[in-house]
Structure formats: C-alpha cells, structure tokens
Design a protein around this motif. Structure first.
Motif, PDB file in Angstrom:
ATOM      1  N   ALA A 107     -11.668 -28.608 -60.131  1.00 37.90           N
ATOM      2  CA  ALA A 107     -10.222 -28.373 -60.188  1.00 37.90           C
ATOM      3  C   ALA A 107      -9.471 -29.675 -59.906  1.00 37.90           C
ATOM      4  O   ALA A 107     -10.023 -30.610 -59.311  1.00 37.90           O
ATOM      5  CB  ALA A 107      -9.837 -27.306 -59.162  1.00 37.90           C
ATOM      6  N   PRO A 108      -8.221 -29.735 -60.310  1.00 40.14           N
ATOM      7  CA  PRO A 108      -7.433 -30.950 -60.080  1.00 40.14           C
ATOM      8  C   PRO A 108      -7.398 -31.402 -58.619  1.00 40.14           C
ATOM      9  O   PRO A 108      -7.426 -32.612 -58.346  1.00 40.14           O
ATOM     10  CB  PRO A 108      -6.035 -30.561 -60.574  1.00 40.14           C
ATOM     11  CG  PRO A 108      -6.294 -29.521 -61.619  1.00 40.14           C
ATOM     12  CD  PRO A 108      -7.483 -28.753 -61.109  1.00 40.14           C
ATOM     13  N   LYS A 132     -10.563 -33.231 -57.967  1.00 41.52           N
ATOM     14  CA  LYS A 132     -10.524 -34.517 -58.664  1.00 41.52           C
ATOM     15  C   LYS A 132      -9.577 -35.497 -57.972  1.00 41.52           C
ATOM     16  O   LYS A 132      -9.802 -36.708 -58.018  1.00 41.52           O
ATOM     17  CB  LYS A 132     -10.143 -34.325 -60.127  1.00 41.52           C
ATOM     18  CG  LYS A 132     -11.272 -33.694 -60.924  1.00 41.52           C
ATOM     19  CD  LYS A 132     -10.925 -33.591 -62.391  1.00 41.52           C
ATOM     20  CE  LYS A 132     -12.125 -33.073 -63.179  1.00 41.52           C
ATOM     21  NZ  LYS A 132     -11.854 -33.016 -64.616  1.00 41.52           N
ATOM     22  N   ALA A 133      -8.546 -34.990 -57.311  1.00 41.88           N
ATOM     23  CA  ALA A 133      -7.640 -35.873 -56.556  1.00 41.88           C
ATOM     24  C   ALA A 133      -8.365 -36.461 -55.343  1.00 41.88           C
ATOM     25  O   ALA A 133      -8.153 -37.624 -54.987  1.00 41.88           O
ATOM     26  CB  ALA A 133      -6.394 -35.108 -56.125  1.00 41.88           C
ATOM     27  N   GLN A 193      -6.147 -22.217 -64.069  1.00 39.44           N
ATOM     28  CA  GLN A 193      -5.226 -23.336 -64.251  1.00 39.44           C
ATOM     29  C   GLN A 193      -4.035 -22.889 -65.105  1.00 39.44           C
ATOM     30  O   GLN A 193      -4.088 -21.843 -65.761  1.00 39.44           O
ATOM     31  CB  GLN A 193      -5.964 -24.502 -64.922  1.00 39.44           C
ATOM     32  CG  GLN A 193      -7.204 -24.953 -64.158  1.00 39.44           C
ATOM     33  CD  GLN A 193      -6.902 -25.315 -62.715  1.00 39.44           C
ATOM     34  OE1 GLN A 193      -6.131 -26.219 -62.447  1.00 39.44           O
ATOM     35  NE2 GLN A 193      -7.515 -24.584 -61.782  1.00 39.44           N
ATOM     36  N   ARG A 229     -11.294 -23.606 -63.089  1.00 40.43           N
ATOM     37  CA  ARG A 229     -11.943 -24.776 -62.502  1.00 40.43           C
ATOM     38  C   ARG A 229     -12.393 -24.424 -61.083  1.00 40.43           C
ATOM     39  O   ARG A 229     -11.759 -23.623 -60.394  1.00 40.43           O
ATOM     40  CB  ARG A 229     -11.009 -25.983 -62.452  1.00 40.43           C
ATOM     41  CG  ARG A 229     -10.590 -26.512 -63.811  1.00 40.43           C
ATOM     42  CD  ARG A 229     -11.758 -27.172 -64.539  1.00 40.43           C
ATOM     43  NE  ARG A 229     -11.385 -27.642 -65.852  1.00 40.43           N
ATOM     44  CZ  ARG A 229     -11.626 -26.996 -66.980  1.00 40.43           C
ATOM     45  NH1 ARG A 229     -12.232 -25.830 -66.958  1.00 40.43           N
ATOM     46  NH2 ARG A 229     -11.283 -27.509 -68.141  1.00 40.43           N
ATOM     47  N   ASN A 271     -12.588 -24.853 -57.379  1.00 38.99           N
ATOM     48  CA  ASN A 271     -11.658 -25.416 -56.408  1.00 38.99           C
ATOM     49  C   ASN A 271     -12.325 -25.708 -55.064  1.00 38.99           C
ATOM     50  O   ASN A 271     -11.732 -26.314 -54.202  1.00 38.99           O
ATOM     51  CB  ASN A 271     -10.487 -24.448 -56.216  1.00 38.99           C
ATOM     52  CG  ASN A 271      -9.314 -25.110 -55.551  1.00 38.99           C
ATOM     53  OD1 ASN A 271      -8.897 -26.177 -55.962  1.00 38.99           O
ATOM     54  ND2 ASN A 271      -8.780 -24.483 -54.510  1.00 38.99           N
TER      55      ASN A 271
END
Length: 142
Positions: free
Chosen positions: A54-55, A58-59, A121, A127, A129
C-alpha cells in the motif's frame, strides 16, 4: 440452429457473469494477492513483492530493495514459508478493509500466524497495508 446459438450465448454469458462476480469478490481477490506476494518472496522477486504494498508502506520503504531487506529480516516466516494455509477472513465496510489470517509453518518447524491488513485504494484495487506476525499461536479469529 438459431435456437442453439441463442442457448449457447446465454450459457456463455451466464458463465462469464458468474466468473466476473467471483473475480470481484474482495476476499478471493485479496487472498490471491497474498499468494502472489508469497510466491514473489519465494522467487526473491523484490519488484513483484513490492508492487502489492500500500502507499503507506511504500512511503516508509520508498525503495523495493529496502522493503525486501526489511521483510527478510523481520518477517522470515512470510518471506520463505515452509507451508501456509488461509484461516479466517473478515471484510469490513463492504470490502474497504480486509483482514486475512494466514497460518504458516516456518522452514524451521515453528508455527506462526500472520494477520494481513489489506485496504481498497481509491482506484478500487487492493494493497497490503501491513502484516502482524505472531509465533506459536492458535487461531483465535479476527
């Protein structure tokens, strides 16, 4: 002959409609995603494994190799399971949030339970998380 084709088309449409509805089931969709990520880990395919993150993940790990190193270090049973099986699953808010319990036998013979949190999303895709992993636990449900 026309009747045959009409029946054939109706049957094909029914089969495709059923397959499409099943493919859109968030539990099945996300279960398949977890399996694909585990397969990627087993092949040491960092790029594919990272693609399921998940974003927010990725952050925290903006590079696939840093992500992969973290998984190897902190999630060894998920990274290279001996065997695994899905336990219970839970869908919240019409599939906006999915939890999957994955029962893992590590290569070292120890048993683990991994709880995957998967989020839908904005584009409708799913995704991973986060994953919580617990050693030597019995399934208590989620």
């Amino acid at each position: 002959m026309r009747a045959f084709f009409a029946v054939f088309i109706l049957c094909a449409a029914s089969i495709l409609s059923h397959a499409s509805a099943r493919a859109e089931d968030p539990i099945e969709t996300t279960r398949t995603m977890i399996e694909e990520q585990i397969k990627a880990f087993l092949k040491d395919d960092a790029e594919t494994a990272y693609s399921f993150a998940a974003p927010g993940i990725k952050a925290m790990y903006p590079d696939k190799n840093v992500f992969f190193a973290m998984v190897k270090k902190s999630y060894e049973p998920v990274y290279h399971p001996g065997n695994y099986a899905f336990g219970r699953s839970r869908s919240i808010d019409n599939g906006a949030l999915i939890y999957h319990e994955v029962l893992i036998s590590g290569r070292d013979g120890k048993d683990w339970t991994a709880i995957y949190q998967i989020t839908r999303q904005p584009d409708g895709s799913y995704r991973i998380n986060g994953v919580q992993i617990m050693p030597n636990t019995d399934s208590k449900g989620i």
